[in-house]
Design a protein around this motif. Structure first.
Motif, mmCIF file in Angstrom:
data_model
loop_
_atom_site.group_PDB
_atom_site.id
_atom_site.type_symbol
_atom_site.label_atom_id
_atom_site.label_comp_id
_atom_site.label_asym_id
_atom_site.label_seq_id
_atom_site.Cartn_x
_atom_site.Cartn_y
_atom_site.Cartn_z
ATOM 1 N N THR A 1 4.922 2.226 -3.511
ATOM 2 C CA THR A 1 4.483 2.025 -4.895
ATOM 3 C C THR A 1 5.418 2.800 -5.813
ATOM 4 O OG1 THR A 1 3.017 3.938 -4.922
ATOM 5 C CG2 THR A 1 2.090 1.865 -4.098
ATOM 6 N N HIS B 1 0.833 -1.209 0.000
ATOM 7 C CA HIS B 1 0.000 0.000 0.000
ATOM 8 C C HIS B 1 0.867 1.258 0.000
ATOM 9 C CE1 HIS B 1 -3.290 2.730 1.026
ATOM 10 N NE2 HIS B 1 -2.515 3.233 1.983
ATOM 11 N N THR C 1 -1.378 8.111 -5.548
ATOM 12 C CA THR C 1 -2.197 6.913 -5.678
ATOM 13 C C THR C 1 -3.473 7.111 -4.868
ATOM 14 O OG1 THR C 1 -2.361 4.559 -5.118
ATOM 15 C CG2 THR C 1 -0.837 5.876 -3.797
ATOM 16 N N LYS C 2 -4.572 6.661 -5.431
ATOM 17 C CA LYS C 2 -5.856 6.825 -4.756
ATOM 18 C C LYS C 2 -5.896 6.078 -3.426
ATOM 19 C CE LYS C 2 -8.615 7.555 -8.946
ATOM 20 N NZ LYS C 2 -9.733 7.052 -9.779
ATOM 21 N N LYS C 3 -5.070 5.040 -3.315
ATOM 22 C CA LYS C 3 -5.088 4.241 -2.095
ATOM 23 C C LYS C 3 -4.505 4.997 -0.916
ATOM 24 C CE LYS C 3 -4.602 -0.174 -4.576
ATOM 25 N NZ LYS C 3 -3.751 -1.378 -4.727
ATOM 26 N N LYS C 4 -3.609 5.945 -1.201
ATOM 27 C CA LYS C 4 -2.902 6.637 -0.129
ATOM 28 C C LYS C 4 -3.655 7.928 0.215
ATOM 29 C CE LYS C 4 1.531 6.559 -0.531
ATOM 30 N NZ LYS C 4 2.919 6.916 -0.919
ATOM 31 N N THR C 5 -4.075 8.038 1.462
ATOM 32 C CA THR C 5 -4.820 9.226 1.889
ATOM 33 C C THR C 5 -3.870 10.409 2.036
ATOM 34 O OG1 THR C 5 -4.470 8.804 4.235
ATOM 35 C CG2 THR C 5 -6.359 7.718 3.186
#
Length: 1023
Positions: free
Chosen positions: A28, A25, A33-37
């Motif tokens: 990368t 997560h 990245t959308k996954k990382k807030t």
């Protein structure tokens, strides 16, 4: 301490205190990245405080390093209605461009409700992963709440899109440069790689495929320069397209791109202008962040055209690309020859993230540790597993499973597929993630990591491999050696070494420094020669130093609980880092036989060692002190044939091989130091050890040289006998010396070849140069200087001092049976002799191939063996005929004078022409009778009458004897004149024909004639 064999964690799983999913997560290939807030981005971000600004106009900066805050301040220094302001951001992939862009976005837009960013500004960040047209337009319009009608390239049918573009070009292309017929030919369907439809469809298809499986952003081009070349080569007006290729290519490509973009998004320039106005109407200053220009694919030409017309809109624009992209693409994208200069001149900032080696400017030792720490903390904090014990984290500097030293070393050793690029992305992906995802401990996991070069180990090689492996990653320099924290060894379940080998001091196990550590110190402070070390010099300095060292150790021995001071070492310079890399590669090779890319360094040191005491590739008298004489050199390539086992192995048929193995490490390290520093360190080099190695290997190499050379010689010959035989050939041909009786005098072996004799050059004058023997003789004599040089090199100890022991055997063997050695020389076969064997006085001057000389010796022996009396001494036989016909042992010089006078008078009486030879003979007999030595003459005659079974060398000697006899004995000319004059008179007497007889009988002197005739008969009968 325990006496058991230490245990390794190899084969055991290391303790893991994190979740692999969190590793994936956080680490990368993209900063965005959308996954990382936003909060997760914030907690992993490390300040980028070293960016090179060639110019940063808003801050008045030029040619200086700036921080991320400086960059942000410059970007946000604009007013609402200022025209476009462009900031170009360049760097290697993974160097932090995306991270800086993402950080800039968050600074402007804020991280969330509690942080709203900068008032009246909005950041529109198009990341490198957002390649679809709808994604790009959505980002540009999201704050405006504008509906967009967009199609994407990946939704197109390549063939249909390509056909439509070609039809468009057919209809709109101007005839200013091309005629209607040329446009028709350009756009017609050909069905091959020169067909525009096929070209466009292929490039659309490849881009679509690249989007699905890309690791990096694909650059979109409907027409590449390669395509354009294939196109123009197939067209009848290809020359025109070639002459104007820069104009035609750019126009053709950009027209195609513009048509495609209009069909996907509409007029992109107008859209940008519209969006700018909408933002201005709302009192918002937009910052367009394009971290990778290739993201805009088909839109990039229109984007660049628009934004560099500075007054066209009001954006602050961050424009990023990978270093090198602009060299091949920017001119085409802007359709102008000086695009890079033009863009730089119109930009407010020209920023670079990496140096010329691809290293990120900001990522030094401290920043690399901070980066690893931030990601490790985030990963562990978000993992649903138990955390590491405090004791473990403390042992690993709170970045388990690494320590600060590990991160420093790993970053310095990054190797991106052969390049020196060192970037945050590489450190995170290739080091941190690689180790966290492995079940092996990091010191084991890194062995299989091709992106990180194995670092040097600085502890003594006497320690077990497990300690060498751990210390090279986790060991820190301390006062008395290399320290590894006890907690690290215990965490990895590795037994502590015996205390007498590596004592525990404070929290460290202290290992003795090895030779490698000394080399590292020399890399920082290169050695210089304090004095010339004589090759036979023996000193006890090493022993003294050891004594002092031991005494010092005894004096400073303290309680094990004493705190150990870690030495803070400065970072290597680029040159020092390169040397350290070369040393590390040497260690890997010598200990385990791994690949050795920088083996030239060791090779150079080995060559210098050999040449310090020897001429390694010179074959001559091994006991000689002279170096000016000739020798046989093995001269393949530019240097001594030293091979490195497993790398530079077997570069030649013979060589001096360096085998890998820990037992050779100490010896080879001295050689390596020379390769690194171009000097042997007189303080630490064991010259006796080097000399012994050089003596042994040079002796073996020269033995192999001799063996290879003598393999092409018959058993009767060796190098010495072959050279002595060649010299015999030369002296025999130069002055007719024979060797059967009395052996070969030593002086003759060293005699210089000189064919000039008082009686001429009988061999070269007798044999036609184009004949087989003449050619072989000419070739051999051209090699006379090489033969002479080699004889001096082989048979002299020093100038004018002969090695009689070496010479006597060759002289004795050849003189005992010269013909047997001539026959042996016929069998010389150099077919397998390497061309590397050459002759000269130095290696650099060795230009003549030894095989050529040996072939010439063999060829001469063959032609010498073919000589015969009948064919090659016929002139001697011809000269003997008058003598054998008229000579009698009772003759005296007075008799010859009386008889010749009578014949001479008769010739005049009977009208026989008097030839010059007759006059010369008559003059000698009448005026210088003492010069006619008949007794010596007849000795010569008898020698030439007995030449049956003559060998080639004897025949050459007879040629000289005959020439010398003719030069010294006038009797040869006298008897030849006798014979010719008598023949003339006899021919006169026997002439027939009525006219002649009638004329003679009518002469009043007929009676006198008859008297003279009878006298001639009487003289000839006496002869």
């Amino acid at each position: 301490m325990s006496q058991q064999t230490p245990k390794s964690t190899a084969g055991n799983e290391m303790p893991s205190y994190w979740d692999d999913q969190q590793v994936d997560h956080f680490i990368t290939s993209e900063a965005h990245t959308k996954k990382k807030t936003p909060e997760q981005f914030k907690e992993t971000h490390v300040d980028i405080d070293r960016v090179y600004a060639e110019n940063l106009t808003p801050l008045g900066v030029s040619g200086e390093f700036v921080t991320q805050e400086d960059v942000l301040n410059a970007i946000t220094a604009s007013s609402l209605d200022d025209p476009n302001r462009i900031f170009i951001l360049r760097g290697e992939p993974g160097s932090g461009k995306s991270q800086l862009c993402e950080w800039t976005k968050y600074q402007i837009n804020g991280y969330g409700e509690d942080d709203e960013g900068i008032e009246d500004r909005v950041a529109l960040h198009v990341s490198r992963s957002q390649t679809r047209m709808d994604q790009i337009l959505d980002i540009l319009t999201e704050p405006l709440d504008v509906d967009t009608d967009v199609r994407n390239i990946d939704d197109l049918d390549p063939d249909d899109a390509a056909a439509a573009i070609v039809e468009y070009l057919r209809g709109i292309w101007s005839t200013e440069h091309l005629s209607d017929e040329e446009i028709r030919e350009l756009t017609e369907a050909r069905g091959d790689k020169s067909d525009l439809r096929e070209i466009f469809a292929k490039n659309i298809r490849e881009y679509q495929e690249a989007l699905e499986s890309r690791d990096e952003n694909p650059d979109f081009n409907l027409l590449t320069r390669t395509d354009y070349r294939d196109l123009r080569l197939q067209l009848s007006f290809g020359n025109k397209l070639t002459e104007n290729k820069d104009v035609f290519y750019s126009v053709l490509k950009n027209e195609a791109h513009e048509y495609l973009s209009r069909n996907l998004v509409g007029d992109f320039k107008e859209l940008l202008q519209e969006y700018s106005q909408r933002y201005q109407d709302q009192g918002i200053r937009p910052t367009l962040i394009c971290e990778d220009l290739t993201t805009f694919s088909v839109l990039k030409e229109q984007l660049l055209d628009h934004i560099f017309e500075l007054g066209s809109s009001s954006f602050d624009i961050v424009l990023g690309w990978t270093i090198g992209w602009e060299q091949d693409n920017i001119n085409d994208a802007l359709a102008r020859a000086d695009a890079a200069t033009y863009m730089k001149g119109r930009s407010e900032g020209y920023l670079t993230m990496t140096d010329e080696n691809g290293e990120a400017y900001f990522l030094d030792d401290d920043a690399s540790v901070a980066l690893a720490r931030s990601y490790l903390n985030a990963i562990k904090r978000n993992s649903d597993v138990e955390g590491a014990p405090e004791k473990v984290e403390e042992a690993f500097d709170d970045i388990y499973p690494f320590n600060e030293r590990f991160i420093h070393v790993a970053y310095r050793q990054l190797n991106d597929e052969g390049s020196n690029r060192k970037t945050p992305r590489l450190l995170l992906l290739r080091v941190v993630k690689h180790c966290l995802k492995s079940s092996w401990p990091p010191y084991e996991a890194m062995k299989s990591n091709s992106f990180v070069d194995t670092p040097t180990f600085e502890i003594d090689m006497k320690y077990d491999q497990i300690y060498q492996d751990v210390s090279r990653w986790y060991g820190v320099p301390v006062d008395e050696g290399i320290g590894v924290k006890v907690g690290i060894l215990e965490t990895f379940d590795i037994d502590l070494p015996d205390s007498d080998k590596a004592p525990v001091k404070g929290e460290y196990v202290v290992f003795e420094r090895g030779r490698g550590s000394a080399v590292i110190e020399k890399i920082k402070n290169p050695p210089t020669p304090e004095h010339d070390v004589d090759e036979d010099e023996e000193t006890d300095e090493g022993a003294e130093d050891e004594g002092e060292s031991e005494e010092s150790e005894t004096d400073t021995e303290t309680d094990e609980e004493e705190e150990v001071e870690v030495i803070d070492e400065p970072e290597f310079t680029e040159e020092e880092r390169e040397r350290q890399q070369q040393f590390q590669e040497f260690q890997d090779w010598v200990t385990s036989g791994e690949e050795y890319p920088s083996s030239d360094t060791l090779h150079d040191g080995a060559v210098a060692t050999l040449e310090r005491w020897h001429e390694p590739t010179r074959l001559s008298n091994p006991n000689a002190s002279t170096r000016s004489a000739g020798g046989i050199y093995y001269a393949r390539g530019d240097s001594i044939p030293v091979s490195i086992q497993g790398d530079q192995q077997r570069q030649a048929s013979i060589d001096i091989e360096l085998e890998w193995g820990p037992e050779h490490a100490d010896l080879y390290t001295s050689m390596l130091e020379y390769g690194l520093f171009d000097v042997f360190d007189p303080q630490t080099t064991d010259f006796d050890q080097l000399r012994a190695w050089a003596d042994t290997n040079v002796a073996q190499f020269k033995h192999e040289m001799r063996e290879e050379i003598e393999n092409c010689l018959p058993s009767e010959l060796d190098i010495e006998k072959t050279l002595a035989l060649a010299q015999c050939f030369l002296i025999n041909s130069a002055r007719g010396v024979e060797f059967e009786d009395g052996g070969i005098p030593p002086d003759l072996v060293f005699e210089e070849y000189d064919s000039n004799q008082s009686y001429g050059k009988p061999v070269s004058e007798h044999f036609d140069r184009d004949s087989a023997f003449g050619q072989a003789f000419s070739d051999l004599t051209m090699s006379s200087s090489d033969i002479s040089d080699l004889i001096e090199g082989i048979f002299l100890l020093k100038k004018n001092v002969v090695d009689y022991e070496r010479l006597s055997e060759a002289r004795r063997e050849i003189s005992n049976d010269p013909q047997a050695h001539v026959d042996a020389a016929l069998m010389i076969d150099t077919a397998d002799l390497a061309d590397a064997y050459k002759i000269g006085t130095t290696r650099n001057k060795a230009n003549t191939k030894l095989s050529s000389l040996l072939d010439r010796i063999s060829d001469y022996a063959a032609e010498l063996d073919r000589l015969t009396i009948e064919e090659d001494a016929s002139h001697i036989q011809e000269a003997l005929e008058p003598v054998e016909r008229w000579y009698d042992s009772s003759h005296t010089v007075d008799d010859l004078a009386e008889w010749f006078e009578t014949l001479y008078e008769c010739a005049g009486a009977v009208d026989v022409p008097i030839k010059p030879s007759y006059e010369n003979a008559y003059e000698t007999l009448t005026e210088s009778p003492e010069e006619v030595k008949l007794s010596a003459f007849i000795d010569d005659v008898e020698q030439f009458q007995n030449m049956e079974d003559t060998t080639g060398m004897t025949l050459i000697a007879r040629l000289h004897d005959f020439a010398r006899s003719q030069h010294e004995q006038d009797a040869w000319d006298i008897y030849e004149a006798f014979d010719s004059l008598i023949e003339d008179l006899q021919e006169k007497d026997h002439a027939t024909g009525a006219d002649l007889e009638h004329r003679i009988k009518q002469l009043s002197e007929y009676s006198d004639y008859e008297q003279k005739r009878q006298k001639i008969l009487s003289v000839t009968e006496d002869l």
